[in-house]
Scaffold this active site. Structure first.
Site, short mmCIF file in Angstrom:
data_model
loop_
_atom_site.label_atom_id
_atom_site.label_comp_id
_atom_site.label_asym_id
_atom_site.label_seq_id
_atom_site.Cartn_x
_atom_site.Cartn_y
_atom_site.Cartn_z
N GLY A 98 -11.85 7.29 7.43
CA GLY A 98 -10.49 7.72 7.11
C GLY A 98 -10.43 9.20 6.80
O GLY A 98 -9.76 9.63 5.85
N ALA A 99 -11.10 10.01 7.63
CA ALA A 99 -11.32 11.41 7.28
C ALA A 99 -10.24 12.37 7.75
O ALA A 99 -10.26 13.54 7.39
CB ALA A 99 -12.67 11.87 7.86
N SER A 100 -9.29 11.91 8.54
CA SER A 100 -8.36 12.85 9.17
C SER A 100 -7.22 13.30 8.28
O SER A 100 -6.53 14.26 8.61
CB SER A 100 -7.79 12.23 10.45
OG SER A 100 -6.99 11.09 10.15
N ARG A 101 -7.01 12.65 7.13
CA ARG A 101 -5.92 13.04 6.26
C ARG A 101 -6.17 12.56 4.83
O ARG A 101 -7.11 11.80 4.58
CB ARG A 101 -4.59 12.47 6.76
CG ARG A 101 -4.58 10.96 6.89
CD ARG A 101 -3.27 10.47 7.51
NE ARG A 101 -3.23 9.02 7.61
CZ ARG A 101 -2.18 8.33 8.03
NH1 ARG A 101 -1.08 8.97 8.38
NH2 ARG A 101 -2.22 7.02 8.09
N ASN A 121 -13.76 5.47 2.54
CA ASN A 121 -12.46 5.90 2.04
C ASN A 121 -11.29 5.23 2.74
O ASN A 121 -10.25 5.01 2.13
CB ASN A 121 -12.34 7.42 2.20
CG ASN A 121 -10.92 7.90 2.11
OD1 ASN A 121 -10.31 7.93 1.03
ND2 ASN A 121 -10.33 8.24 3.25
N SER A 142 -9.13 1.32 -5.91
CA SER A 142 -7.80 1.61 -6.44
C SER A 142 -7.66 0.97 -7.81
O SER A 142 -8.43 0.05 -8.16
CB SER A 142 -6.73 1.04 -5.49
OG SER A 142 -5.46 0.98 -6.11
N TYR A 145 -3.10 -6.56 -0.66
CA TYR A 145 -3.79 -5.29 -0.95
C TYR A 145 -4.64 -5.42 -2.20
O TYR A 145 -5.81 -5.00 -2.23
CB TYR A 145 -2.74 -4.19 -1.11
CG TYR A 145 -3.29 -2.83 -1.43
CD1 TYR A 145 -4.24 -2.22 -0.62
CD2 TYR A 145 -2.83 -2.13 -2.57
CE1 TYR A 145 -4.73 -0.95 -0.92
CE2 TYR A 145 -3.31 -0.86 -2.85
CZ TYR A 145 -4.26 -0.28 -2.04
OH TYR A 145 -4.74 0.98 -2.33
N ALA A 185 -5.88 -8.16 -3.56
CA ALA A 185 -7.02 -9.05 -3.32
C ALA A 185 -8.15 -8.30 -2.61
O ALA A 185 -9.33 -8.48 -2.92
CB ALA A 185 -6.57 -10.25 -2.49
N LYS A 212 -8.82 -5.07 -2.68
CA LYS A 212 -9.46 -4.09 -3.55
C LYS A 212 -10.28 -4.76 -4.64
O LYS A 212 -11.31 -4.22 -5.08
CB LYS A 212 -8.40 -3.16 -4.15
CG LYS A 212 -7.78 -2.21 -3.14
CD LYS A 212 -8.82 -1.31 -2.48
CE LYS A 212 -8.18 -0.26 -1.59
NZ LYS A 212 -9.18 0.64 -0.96
#
Length: 242
Positions: A13-16, A90, A142, A155, A157, A159
């Site tokens: 997930g490195a682009s933003r 990430n 999170s 979401y 569950a 995390k």
């Protein structure tokens, strides 16, 4: 800082957002990077940006919901650099929806990206990490990894699952000198939080750069006496999440 120059960090997930901030921070510190995201164009733009710091960058576009992609990403990155020293899981997806309205496909997507992909990446990276004197895994969770909020069941569950497997992995790998951490922030100023909680004000949010600073702290403090297994990042200004 010198001991980290030329070491290799793999970031999903490195682009933003948080991933981009972590990539930039580590490139500034002299690390080489293996980066993935869904957009090849965004990755190529980031590669050019990071080249200004002298970073060698390997990019791989794909969908982490496809179980074959995390495996391919790690293997291709490992072959490209011949080593992996840091793994940062990430990438994540989120869903704002009551549980009774959540479809099976939506539930499975949360689990695939937020839990299964980090598991596969950690598993595939271990042969490389075992050859590194600085081996570190950092999973970005999170606040919902420990709390529960309405309309965030799937979401939450996912995390919680990420937190659980990270804790076990930390215990399993600690005897080998591989450090495993989880960062569990409250609201961070990204596109994801804008979609999930538009009611939170931007000035009250943690910045992606602050999360990147914590990643760097965890890497550089690994040789100190204190062993840090979890870092929960919260601010008093994030009270709306409680």
């Amino acid at each position: 800082m010198e001991e980290w120059r030329g070491k290799v960090a793999l970031i999903t997930g490195a682009s933003r957002g948080i991933g981009r901030a972590i990539a930039r921070t580590l490139a500034e510190k002299g690390l080489y990077l293996a980066l993935c995201a869904r957009s090849q164009e965004a990755l190529e733009t980031l590669r050019v940006e990071l080249a200004a710091f002298g970073a060698e960058v390997f990019v791989c576009a794909g969908d982490l919901a496809d179980p074959a992609f995390p495996i391919r990403f790690v293997r291709e990155a490992g072959e490209y650099f011949g080593r992996l020293d840091v793994v940062v899981n990430n990438a994540g997806v989120a869903l704002a929806k009551p549980l009774e309205e959540t479809t099976l496909e939506e539930w499975e997507l949360q689990m695939a990206v937020n839990v299964r992909a980090p598991f596969l990446i950690c598993r595939e990276a271990l042969p490389y990490l075992r050859r590194s004197a600085l081996a570190t895994i950092i999973n970005i969770s999170s606040v919902v990894g420990t709390k529960g909020y309405v309309h965030q069941g799937a979401y939450t569950a996912s995390k919680h699952a990420l937190m659980g497997f990270t804790k076990v992995l930390a215990r399993e790998l600690h005897p080998e000198g591989i450090r495993v951490h989880v960062i569990a922030p409250g609201g961070v100023g990204t596109d994801l939080i804008a979609a999930m909680r538009p009611d939170l004000l931007g000035e009250r949010l943690i910045t992606p750069e602050e999360i990147a600073e914590i990643v760097w702290f965890l890497l550089t403090m690994r040789n100190k006496n204190a062993v840090i297994d979890e870092v929960n990042v919260r601010r008093a200004s994030n009270e709306p999440w409680k």
